[in-house]
Design an enzyme around this catalytic site. Sequence first.
Site, PDB file in Angstrom:
ATOM      1  N   ASN A   1      -6.943  -8.415  -1.389  1.00 38.54           N
ATOM      2  CA  ASN A   1      -6.264  -9.621  -0.931  1.00 38.54           C
ATOM      3  C   ASN A   1      -6.483  -9.769   0.579  1.00 38.54           C
ATOM      4  O   ASN A   1      -6.817  -8.796   1.259  1.00 38.54           O
ATOM      5  CB  ASN A   1      -4.772  -9.582  -1.281  1.00 38.54           C
ATOM      6  CG  ASN A   1      -4.092  -8.320  -0.802  1.00 38.54           C
ATOM      7  OD1 ASN A   1      -4.051  -8.028   0.388  1.00 38.54           O
ATOM      8  ND2 ASN A   1      -3.552  -7.538  -1.734  1.00 38.54           N
ATOM      9  N   PRO A   2      -6.324 -10.984   1.111  1.00 39.09           N
ATOM     10  CA  PRO A   2      -6.575 -11.200   2.545  1.00 39.09           C
ATOM     11  C   PRO A   2      -5.727 -10.335   3.465  1.00 39.09           C
ATOM     12  O   PRO A   2      -6.187  -9.955   4.546  1.00 39.09           O
ATOM     13  CB  PRO A   2      -6.265 -12.687   2.734  1.00 39.09           C
ATOM     14  CG  PRO A   2      -6.563 -13.294   1.403  1.00 39.09           C
ATOM     15  CD  PRO A   2      -6.107 -12.265   0.397  1.00 39.09           C
ATOM     16  N   TYR A   3      -4.512 -10.019   3.055  1.00 38.52           N
ATOM     17  CA  TYR A   3      -3.670  -9.140   3.878  1.00 38.52           C
ATOM     18  C   TYR A   3      -4.347  -7.787   4.058  1.00 38.52           C
ATOM     19  O   TYR A   3      -4.537  -7.300   5.179  1.00 38.52           O
ATOM     20  CB  TYR A   3      -2.292  -8.982   3.239  1.00 38.52           C
ATOM     21  CG  TYR A   3      -1.434  -7.923   3.887  1.00 38.52           C
ATOM     22  CD1 TYR A   3      -1.140  -7.968   5.244  1.00 38.52           C
ATOM     23  CD2 TYR A   3      -0.902  -6.873   3.131  1.00 38.52           C
ATOM     24  CE1 TYR A   3      -0.347  -6.990   5.840  1.00 38.52           C
ATOM     25  CE2 TYR A   3      -0.105  -5.902   3.714  1.00 38.52           C
ATOM     26  CZ  TYR A   3       0.166  -5.955   5.071  1.00 38.52           C
ATOM     27  OH  TYR A   3       0.943  -4.997   5.657  1.00 38.52           O
ATOM     28  N   GLY A   4      -4.733  -7.161   2.970  1.00 36.38           N
ATOM     29  CA  GLY A   4      -5.396  -5.861   3.047  1.00 36.38           C
ATOM     30  C   GLY A   4      -6.733  -5.933   3.756  1.00 36.38           C
ATOM     31  O   GLY A   4      -7.104  -5.041   4.520  1.00 36.38           O
TER      32      GLY A   4
ATOM     33  N   LYS B   1      -6.190  -6.249   7.552  1.00 33.69           N
ATOM     34  CA  LYS B   1      -5.781  -4.959   8.110  1.00 33.69           C
ATOM     35  C   LYS B   1      -6.964  -3.993   8.195  1.00 33.69           C
ATOM     36  O   LYS B   1      -7.103  -3.262   9.175  1.00 33.69           O
ATOM     37  CB  LYS B   1      -4.658  -4.355   7.257  1.00 33.69           C
ATOM     38  CG  LYS B   1      -3.287  -4.938   7.509  1.00 33.69           C
ATOM     39  CD  LYS B   1      -2.714  -4.468   8.838  1.00 33.69           C
ATOM     40  CE  LYS B   1      -1.267  -4.848   9.004  1.00 33.69           C
ATOM     41  NZ  LYS B   1      -0.700  -4.379  10.281  1.00 33.69           N
TER      42      LYS B   1
END
Length: 415
Positions: free
Chosen positions: A218-221, A224
């Site tokens: 996902n874009p969050y991971g 990061k």
Amino acid sequence: MLNIGRSRSQPRATRAMSLGGMDYADPKRKGNYFGKILLAAALTTLCIIMIKRSPSLNSPSPFSIREPGVIHVLVTGGAGYIGSHAALRLLKDNYRVTIVDNLSRGNLGAVRVLQNLFSEPGRLQFIYADLGDPKSVDKIFSENKFDAVMHFAAVAYVGESTMDPLKYYHNITSNTLLVVENMAKYGVKTLIYSSTCATYGEPEKMPITEETEQHPINPYGKAKKMAEDIIIDFSKNSKMAVMILRYFNVIGSDPEGRLGEAPRPELREHGRISGACFDAARSITSGLKVKGTDYKTPDGTCIRDYIDVTDLVDAHVKALQKAEPGKVGIYNVGTGKGRSVKEFVDACKKATGVDIKVDYLPRRPGDYAEVYSDPTKIRVELNWTAQHTDLEKSLQVAWKWQKYHRDGYGIASAI
């Protein structure tokens, strides 16, 4: 012949001169009026000069100088849930702390709690700024002498990241680049980076170790992981001490009830499961929505590793103490035990004493079935082990804060 002598019987203030049938006010009276203005201006100027020359006001801010025996830590995102708890721990341990936050997710109320607890000069300062603004970031670093940075500031909701990915790449990846650039420019020696298990994605093998390959889904991971890559690549030619902490699902709150979790109402749909449980228990929402019951897990719901925020900030402090120049330490921060969402909901019901209504819905985009840590490396190298591993007790502590703070930190929580 004009009488130019003064009449003692005529009051000077009301006297006028007559010439050619026209009356004019006494010029001396007009002069007195302007004289008073000039006198006031002169006194004001003198006061300003005296204030500027005052030793107490002319002294440099304690945050702008380095003092022997005092470690000054910049806590980005320090008004947020995790960041505020970290700032509290640092202040308790006699660190000097500067919090920078744009309050888009953080709470000004949390900062005020810390300011009231540590009101002595030189202990804590708060700077309202956006880490996405290069001029602001440069100003922060140029006007303060930091020894270390704990970089928490980030948007951090998996579901939201799938809906607005560019926001996440800007806020996490780009902002981290700005922070690291300014650390290098102004000689800040230590970085403790707040990362996440979301960088691993959905590994085939559990538990997750630091050697597990990173394949975020996902874009969050992804954002990061990109930030981690920037930090690691930079460190190869730098003497900066770097610690990257990849932590799992955070729960709990300050055991003494001073701080807690107060997410934005408009973000409840994307927030942590603990916040969603408490909202349902307080009837703020009609019930708890559990997204996904068909995962390949024993009860069909996701399995996660829940780490108490008190343990998490303890890991950050230990990382700060153990950081070594020119080296990068990467650590998972978790309990080493996975608990399903259904187990979590049962524990929340017991902790709150409320039979929370639960609605089971389809999966949320970007989620993964099972994630929990192997914390062996952090235990061996940093002497850190999670102490608050009873899920129900951690939720009881957090629930106590929630009950006494029904409006979070109050209406003045944010700007």
